[in-house]
Design a protein around this motif. Sequence first.
Motif, PDB file in Angstrom:
ATOM      1  N   TYR A  26       0.955  -1.122   0.070  1.00 46.99           N
ATOM      2  CA  TYR A  26       0.016  -0.148  -0.004  1.00 46.99           C
ATOM      3  C   TYR A  26       0.832   1.163   0.012  1.00 46.99           C
ATOM      4  O   TYR A  26       1.993   1.198   0.011  1.00 46.99           O
ATOM      5  N   THR A  27       0.423   2.526  -0.208  1.00 44.35           N
ATOM      6  CA  THR A  27       1.236   3.697  -0.300  1.00 44.35           C
ATOM      7  C   THR A  27       0.515   4.294   1.019  1.00 44.35           C
ATOM      8  O   THR A  27      -0.685   4.372   1.257  1.00 44.35           O
ATOM      9  N   GLY A  28       1.393   5.207   1.498  1.00 50.91           N
ATOM     10  CA  GLY A  28       1.002   6.325   2.436  1.00 50.91           C
ATOM     11  C   GLY A  28       1.958   7.500   2.823  1.00 50.91           C
ATOM     12  O   GLY A  28       3.144   7.362   2.404  1.00 50.91           O
ATOM     13  N   TRP A  29       1.343   8.758   2.936  1.00 54.78           N
ATOM     14  CA  TRP A  29       2.287   9.662   3.318  1.00 54.78           C
ATOM     15  C   TRP A  29       1.270  10.977   4.239  1.00 54.78           C
ATOM     16  O   TRP A  29       0.623  11.750   3.499  1.00 54.78           O
ATOM     17  N   PHE A 130       2.014   0.939  12.118  1.00 58.38           N
ATOM     18  CA  PHE A 130       0.492   0.972  12.221  1.00 58.38           C
ATOM     19  C   PHE A 130      -0.177  -0.198  12.880  1.00 58.38           C
ATOM     20  O   PHE A 130       0.585  -1.110  13.170  1.00 58.38           O
ATOM     21  N   GLU A 131      -1.205   0.053  13.409  1.00 53.34           N
ATOM     22  CA  GLU A 131      -2.216  -1.088  13.999  1.00 53.34           C
ATOM     23  C   GLU A 131      -2.747  -1.787  12.984  1.00 53.34           C
ATOM     24  O   GLU A 131      -3.488  -1.388  12.146  1.00 53.34           O
ATOM     25  N   ALA A 132      -2.679  -3.253  12.958  1.00 57.60           N
ATOM     26  CA  ALA A 132      -3.286  -4.083  12.130  1.00 57.60           C
ATOM     27  C   ALA A 132      -4.824  -4.031  11.852  1.00 57.60           C
ATOM     28  O   ALA A 132      -5.543  -3.715  13.230  1.00 57.60           O
ATOM     29  N   THR A 133      -5.448  -3.969  10.849  1.00 56.94           N
ATOM     30  CA  THR A 133      -6.870  -3.597  11.028  1.00 56.94           C
ATOM     31  C   THR A 133      -7.605  -4.975   9.968  1.00 56.94           C
ATOM     32  O   THR A 133      -6.807  -5.824   9.400  1.00 56.94           O
ATOM     33  N   ASP A 134      -8.818  -4.852   9.766  1.00 61.07           N
ATOM     34  CA  ASP A 134      -9.393  -5.952   8.916  1.00 61.07           C
ATOM     35  C   ASP A 134      -8.821  -5.656   7.581  1.00 61.07           C
ATOM     36  O   ASP A 134      -8.912  -6.495   6.588  1.00 61.07           O
ATOM     37  N   SER A 135      -8.710  -4.371   7.232  1.00 61.80           N
ATOM     38  CA  SER A 135      -8.181  -4.053   5.847  1.00 61.80           C
ATOM     39  C   SER A 135      -6.830  -3.893   5.654  1.00 61.80           C
ATOM     40  O   SER A 135      -6.299  -4.158   4.417  1.00 61.80           O
ATOM     41  N   LEU A 136      -6.008  -3.679   6.732  1.00 61.46           N
ATOM     42  CA  LEU A 136      -4.642  -3.595   6.568  1.00 61.46           C
ATOM     43  C   LEU A 136      -3.965  -4.889   7.694  1.00 61.46           C
ATOM     44  O   LEU A 136      -3.961  -4.645   8.793  1.00 61.46           O
ATOM     45  N   LYS A 137      -3.516  -5.887   7.036  1.00 67.05           N
ATOM     46  CA  LYS A 137      -3.232  -6.955   7.589  1.00 67.05           C
ATOM     47  C   LYS A 137      -1.636  -6.637   8.458  1.00 67.05           C
ATOM     48  O   LYS A 137      -0.943  -5.903   7.938  1.00 67.05           O
ATOM     49  N   SER A 138      -1.356  -7.633   9.300  1.00 63.75           N
ATOM     50  CA  SER A 138      -0.252  -7.580  10.038  1.00 63.75           C
ATOM     51  C   SER A 138       1.025  -7.880   9.146  1.00 63.75           C
ATOM     52  O   SER A 138       2.161  -7.247   9.255  1.00 63.75           O
ATOM     53  N   ASN A 139       0.976  -8.459   7.839  1.00 65.83           N
ATOM     54  CA  ASN A 139       2.038  -9.154   7.105  1.00 65.83           C
ATOM     55  C   ASN A 139       1.976  -7.746   5.821  1.00 65.83           C
ATOM     56  O   ASN A 139       2.836  -7.959   5.177  1.00 65.83           O
ATOM     57  N   ASP A 140       1.078  -6.807   5.828  1.00 66.12           N
ATOM     58  CA  ASP A 140       1.311  -5.774   4.698  1.00 66.12           C
ATOM     59  C   ASP A 140       2.206  -4.789   5.010  1.00 66.12           C
ATOM     60  O   ASP A 140       2.494  -4.538   6.210  1.00 66.12           O
ATOM     61  N   ILE A 141       2.413  -4.006   3.902  1.00 67.18           N
ATOM     62  CA  ILE A 141       3.561  -2.965   4.100  1.00 67.18           C
ATOM     63  C   ILE A 141       3.119  -1.678   3.431  1.00 67.18           C
ATOM     64  O   ILE A 141       2.610  -1.731   2.249  1.00 67.18           O
ATOM     65  N   VAL A 142       3.094  -0.595   3.923  1.00 72.97           N
ATOM     66  CA  VAL A 142       2.853   0.749   3.585  1.00 72.97           C
ATOM     67  C   VAL A 142       3.966   1.279   2.964  1.00 72.97           C
ATOM     68  O   VAL A 142       4.878   1.738   3.967  1.00 72.97           O
ATOM     69  N   ILE A 143       4.281   1.825   1.744  1.00 67.61           N
ATOM     70  CA  ILE A 143       5.485   2.484   1.350  1.00 67.61           C
ATOM     71  C   ILE A 143       4.962   3.975   1.492  1.00 67.61           C
ATOM     72  O   ILE A 143       4.141   4.589   1.132  1.00 67.61           O
ATOM     73  N   GLY A 147       1.773  11.739  -1.873  1.00 64.25           N
ATOM     74  CA  GLY A 147       0.466  11.423  -2.569  1.00 64.25           C
ATOM     75  C   GLY A 147      -0.132  10.402  -2.571  1.00 64.25           C
ATOM     76  O   GLY A 147      -1.020   9.998  -2.864  1.00 64.25           O
ATOM     77  N   GLY A 148       0.358   9.464  -1.547  1.00 61.37           N
ATOM     78  CA  GLY A 148       0.057   8.263  -1.178  1.00 61.37           C
ATOM     79  C   GLY A 148      -1.292   7.909  -0.346  1.00 61.37           C
ATOM     80  O   GLY A 148      -1.432   6.721  -0.165  1.00 61.37           O
ATOM     81  N   GLY A 149      -1.866   8.956   0.164  1.00 61.69           N
ATOM     82  CA  GLY A 149      -2.762   8.793   1.076  1.00 61.69           C
ATOM     83  C   GLY A 149      -2.371   9.121   2.541  1.00 61.69           C
ATOM     84  O   GLY A 149      -1.420   8.648   2.928  1.00 61.69           O
ATOM     85  N   SER A 150      -3.162   9.707   3.304  1.00 61.99           N
ATOM     86  CA  SER A 150      -2.847  10.228   4.517  1.00 61.99           C
ATOM     87  C   SER A 150      -3.541   9.258   5.648  1.00 61.99           C
ATOM     88  O   SER A 150      -3.208   9.192   6.895  1.00 61.99           O
TER      89      SER A 150
END
Length: 224
Positions: A26-29, A130-143, A147-150
Amino acid sequence: MRFSSVLAIVGATYLRSVYAISGKSYTGWDCCKPGCAWKSNLGKGVTGIPMVCDINNNELANGFNLDSGCKSGGKAYLCDDYSPTPVSDNTTYGFVTMAGNTNCCKCFQITWTSGAARGKTLIAQVVNNFEATDSLKSNDIVILTPGGGSGGNDGGCRSQYGTNWGDSGGGLTKGADCANLPQNLQGGCYWRFNWAKGAINTWNIDYKQISCPSRLTNISGCSA
């Protein structure tokens, strides 16, 4: 087939099963002070504290003691140096967010197994959590991608730059909109669409921990 060849194949398969972790990218900033810059989030074996910047992207020597710019009156922000930097058509260096705080300042080799960047690699260091959620799992990575989402922290970029860009969950959806970002963030924004060739969100990845390269630790100021 020779017995030694069979052993080699079995051994290679075993190593992949032990060392390769699967998840989604995923992306985030959010412009906020990175979570690993709080001393309480740093585990044993970590040297240094991730770099933190002021509102003008100048490094703060005491950033670990300051409140995040996401909070009213906070002075500490995410540095623009954390933007991803491609070094070839197939390899990029960058910084990421992972679940929990046990991975702060560790480095990982991340390879896409689906999406337009399939087969490409990101060499990344963890500076946020981050804290894992139903949509963002513990093995996921946010790059960390301008402009990648707040995410849920829309106050940071509003405080630092006066606005957010794109949808909070995924950010901008087309490269042309990167021109709306401040000039110092545009390169990291265009990276997603020019190098990765797409929005990146929900693409499958495999990754494993590696020794941190100096190219990343020289920016972050920490290692594990």
